[in-house]
Motif scaffolding. Sequence first.
Motif, PDB file in Angstrom:
ATOM      1  N   PRO A 182       0.797  -1.236   0.000  1.00  6.32           N
ATOM      2  CA  PRO A 182       0.000   0.000   0.000  1.00  6.32           C
ATOM      3  C   PRO A 182       0.825   1.279   0.000  1.00  6.32           C
ATOM      4  O   PRO A 182       0.389   2.320  -0.500  1.00  6.32           O
ATOM      5  CB  PRO A 182      -0.834  -0.134   1.273  1.00  6.32           C
ATOM      6  CG  PRO A 182      -0.952  -1.607   1.487  1.00  6.32           C
ATOM      7  CD  PRO A 182       0.359  -2.179   1.046  1.00  6.32           C
ATOM      8  N   ASP A 183       2.043   1.183   0.567  1.00  6.57           N
ATOM      9  CA  ASP A 183       2.877   2.385   0.629  1.00  6.57           C
ATOM     10  C   ASP A 183       3.963   2.403  -0.442  1.00  6.57           C
ATOM     11  O   ASP A 183       4.850   3.248  -0.420  1.00  6.57           O
ATOM     12  CB  ASP A 183       3.511   2.524   2.009  1.00  6.57           C
ATOM     13  CG  ASP A 183       4.360   1.311   2.382  1.00  6.57           C
ATOM     14  OD1 ASP A 183       4.258   0.267   1.687  1.00  6.57           O
ATOM     15  OD2 ASP A 183       5.117   1.405   3.362  1.00  6.57           O
ATOM     16  N   GLY A 184       3.953   1.450  -1.382  1.00  8.18           N
ATOM     17  CA  GLY A 184       4.924   1.490  -2.460  1.00  8.18           C
ATOM     18  C   GLY A 184       5.536   0.133  -2.757  1.00  8.18           C
ATOM     19  O   GLY A 184       5.095  -0.907  -2.267  1.00  8.18           O
ATOM     20  N   LEU A 185       6.594   0.145  -3.592  1.00 11.60           N
ATOM     21  CA  LEU A 185       7.285  -1.074  -3.975  1.00 11.60           C
ATOM     22  C   LEU A 185       8.137  -1.571  -2.821  1.00 11.60           C
ATOM     23  O   LEU A 185       8.733  -0.779  -2.080  1.00 11.60           O
ATOM     24  CB  LEU A 185       8.157  -0.826  -5.202  1.00 11.60           C
ATOM     25  CG  LEU A 185       7.415  -0.403  -6.476  1.00 11.60           C
ATOM     26  CD1 LEU A 185       8.412  -0.060  -7.578  1.00 11.60           C
ATOM     27  CD2 LEU A 185       6.462  -1.497  -6.930  1.00 11.60           C
ATOM     28  N   PHE A 186       8.265  -2.917  -2.702  1.00 10.98           N
ATOM     29  CA  PHE A 186       8.938  -3.474  -1.533  1.00 10.98           C
ATOM     30  C   PHE A 186       9.595  -4.803  -1.902  1.00 10.98           C
ATOM     31  O   PHE A 186       9.010  -5.631  -2.613  1.00 10.98           O
ATOM     32  CB  PHE A 186       7.918  -3.687  -0.416  1.00 10.98           C
ATOM     33  CG  PHE A 186       8.486  -4.339   0.827  1.00 10.98           C
ATOM     34  CD1 PHE A 186       9.361  -3.641   1.648  1.00 10.98           C
ATOM     35  CD2 PHE A 186       8.128  -5.637   1.165  1.00 10.98           C
ATOM     36  CE1 PHE A 186       9.874  -4.235   2.788  1.00 10.98           C
ATOM     37  CE2 PHE A 186       8.635  -6.236   2.311  1.00 10.98           C
ATOM     38  CZ  PHE A 186       9.510  -5.532   3.125  1.00 10.98           C
ATOM     39  N   VAL A 187      10.846  -5.007  -1.441  1.00  6.88           N
ATOM     40  CA  VAL A 187      11.535  -6.294  -1.548  1.00  6.88           C
ATOM     41  C   VAL A 187      11.654  -6.862  -0.144  1.00  6.88           C
ATOM     42  O   VAL A 187      12.325  -6.262   0.705  1.00  6.88           O
ATOM     43  CB  VAL A 187      12.937  -6.140  -2.183  1.00  6.88           C
ATOM     44  CG1 VAL A 187      13.646  -7.490  -2.212  1.00  6.88           C
ATOM     45  CG2 VAL A 187      12.825  -5.581  -3.584  1.00  6.88           C
ATOM     46  N   PRO A 188      11.041  -7.990   0.146  1.00  9.40           N
ATOM     47  CA  PRO A 188      11.062  -8.527   1.513  1.00  9.40           C
ATOM     48  C   PRO A 188      12.473  -8.848   1.980  1.00  9.40           C
ATOM     49  O   PRO A 188      13.284  -9.376   1.218  1.00  9.40           O
ATOM     50  CB  PRO A 188      10.213  -9.803   1.406  1.00  9.40           C
ATOM     51  CG  PRO A 188       9.392  -9.618   0.177  1.00  9.40           C
ATOM     52  CD  PRO A 188      10.213  -8.791  -0.753  1.00  9.40           C
ATOM     53  N   THR A 189      12.808  -8.532   3.217  1.00 10.20           N
ATOM     54  CA  THR A 189      14.093  -8.882   3.810  1.00 10.20           C
ATOM     55  C   THR A 189      14.200 -10.393   3.924  1.00 10.20           C
ATOM     56  O   THR A 189      13.271 -11.061   4.367  1.00 10.20           O
ATOM     57  CB  THR A 189      14.235  -8.255   5.206  1.00 10.20           C
ATOM     58  OG1 THR A 189      14.126  -6.848   5.077  1.00 10.20           O
ATOM     59  CG2 THR A 189      15.563  -8.624   5.840  1.00 10.20           C
ATOM     60  N   GLY A 190      15.353 -10.923   3.533  1.00 13.93           N
ATOM     61  CA  GLY A 190      15.560 -12.362   3.627  1.00 13.93           C
ATOM     62  C   GLY A 190      15.128 -13.113   2.397  1.00 13.93           C
ATOM     63  O   GLY A 190      15.309 -14.326   2.314  1.00 13.93           O
ATOM     64  N   ALA A 191      14.547 -12.455   1.431  1.00 17.87           N
ATOM     65  CA  ALA A 191      14.134 -13.153   0.221  1.00 17.87           C
ATOM     66  C   ALA A 191      15.370 -13.517  -0.597  1.00 17.87           C
ATOM     67  O   ALA A 191      16.332 -12.767  -0.657  1.00 17.87           O
ATOM     68  CB  ALA A 191      13.211 -12.274  -0.610  1.00 17.87           C
ATOM     69  N   ALA A 192      15.362 -14.690  -1.203  1.00 21.29           N
ATOM     70  CA  ALA A 192      16.481 -15.124  -2.033  1.00 21.29           C
ATOM     71  C   ALA A 192      16.589 -14.227  -3.257  1.00 21.29           C
ATOM     72  O   ALA A 192      15.600 -13.985  -3.935  1.00 21.29           O
ATOM     73  CB  ALA A 192      16.293 -16.578  -2.452  1.00 21.29           C
ATOM     74  N   THR A 193      17.792 -13.718  -3.511  1.00 21.46           N
ATOM     75  CA  THR A 193      17.979 -12.828  -4.645  1.00 21.46           C
ATOM     76  C   THR A 193      18.928 -13.401  -5.684  1.00 21.46           C
ATOM     77  O   THR A 193      18.927 -12.954  -6.811  1.00 21.46           O
ATOM     78  CB  THR A 193      18.525 -11.480  -4.166  1.00 21.46           C
ATOM     79  OG1 THR A 193      19.746 -11.688  -3.445  1.00 21.46           O
ATOM     80  CG2 THR A 193      17.527 -10.793  -3.259  1.00 21.46           C
ATOM     81  N   VAL A 194      19.788 -14.360  -5.307  1.00 16.55           N
ATOM     82  CA  VAL A 194      20.713 -14.970  -6.262  1.00 16.55           C
ATOM     83  C   VAL A 194      20.792 -16.462  -5.996  1.00 16.55           C
ATOM     84  O   VAL A 194      20.443 -16.939  -4.909  1.00 16.55           O
ATOM     85  CB  VAL A 194      22.140 -14.371  -6.152  1.00 16.55           C
ATOM     86  CG1 VAL A 194      22.153 -12.906  -6.494  1.00 16.55           C
ATOM     87  CG2 VAL A 194      22.731 -14.615  -4.773  1.00 16.55           C
TER      88      VAL A 194
END
Length: 279
Positions: free
Chosen positions: A79-91
């Motif tokens: 609701p407040d914008g774009l977000f990347v969850p902490t701890g999410a696998a990125t590589v």
Amino acid sequence: MARCQCGGTGCNCVIVAGDNAEVTGAGSTPNPYVISATIECDDVRPCISAGPGAVYDPATGIVGADISEQAGNNLVLQPDGLFVPTGAATVTAGCGLAGDGSASAPVHANTGSWQYECDLDETASGVYCDSTGQLRGEPPAKARFFQNNINNNLSTSALVPTAADTQVASLTLAIVNPDPCREALCILFQDVDIDLVLPPNSGGAYGIDLDDMVYLGNGGTSTVNATHVQVNKLVNLTLAPGETRTHTLPVTMGRGSGSARYSRVQATLRAWVISLPTS
């Protein structure tokens, strides 16, 4: 407005409202012209388009974020914008790496445990990055073996020289350090063997360079033929990176007496060249 012949409380200028505009007032000081314009959303929407990363709904006029649906994308719209969850696998880590790039598992080198008694900081070798971005280790260990020999059978035996350390033959060997990066240790083995013909009460000595290594004598009453002893000497050399060095083995004789003679000269040079990583 002088050109409109305005003065007093009136003005002769005529102002006409265009599309989406409205004109009120008489153009006088107490009742000036007021021009108002109104733009509707429907008038603006045809001008809006969406590109990569954005979506547009012409029916509602809402512009939003276009989030990829490809696997591994962790970006979400809150609701407040774009977000990347902490701890999410990125590589996804490949060989030699561990971790997924998240805050709790950053990407790092997948190293083993140090299993030696010596101190890691003082003795471990290095890892380096080459010009293409590839990781490289220490130059590998290198070793080479070189050998040369002579076997001179004299057609006619020769008198053993009476003067000490008289050179009667020589042998050379080209020794190469195969490592262009480091010094190399060379273990050099030299051996000499000379056949002596010793009449009664005669003798002779031979050796390597200025070192008389053996003396053979005959105190009997008959001639001793082809008596010999193989003698050797082990020395070490240090070769600079990539160095080629020629080593010479001088075969020397002396102390000849009683018509002592020699009939064959054998000599061998063997070199082990070893270059090892340094700490």
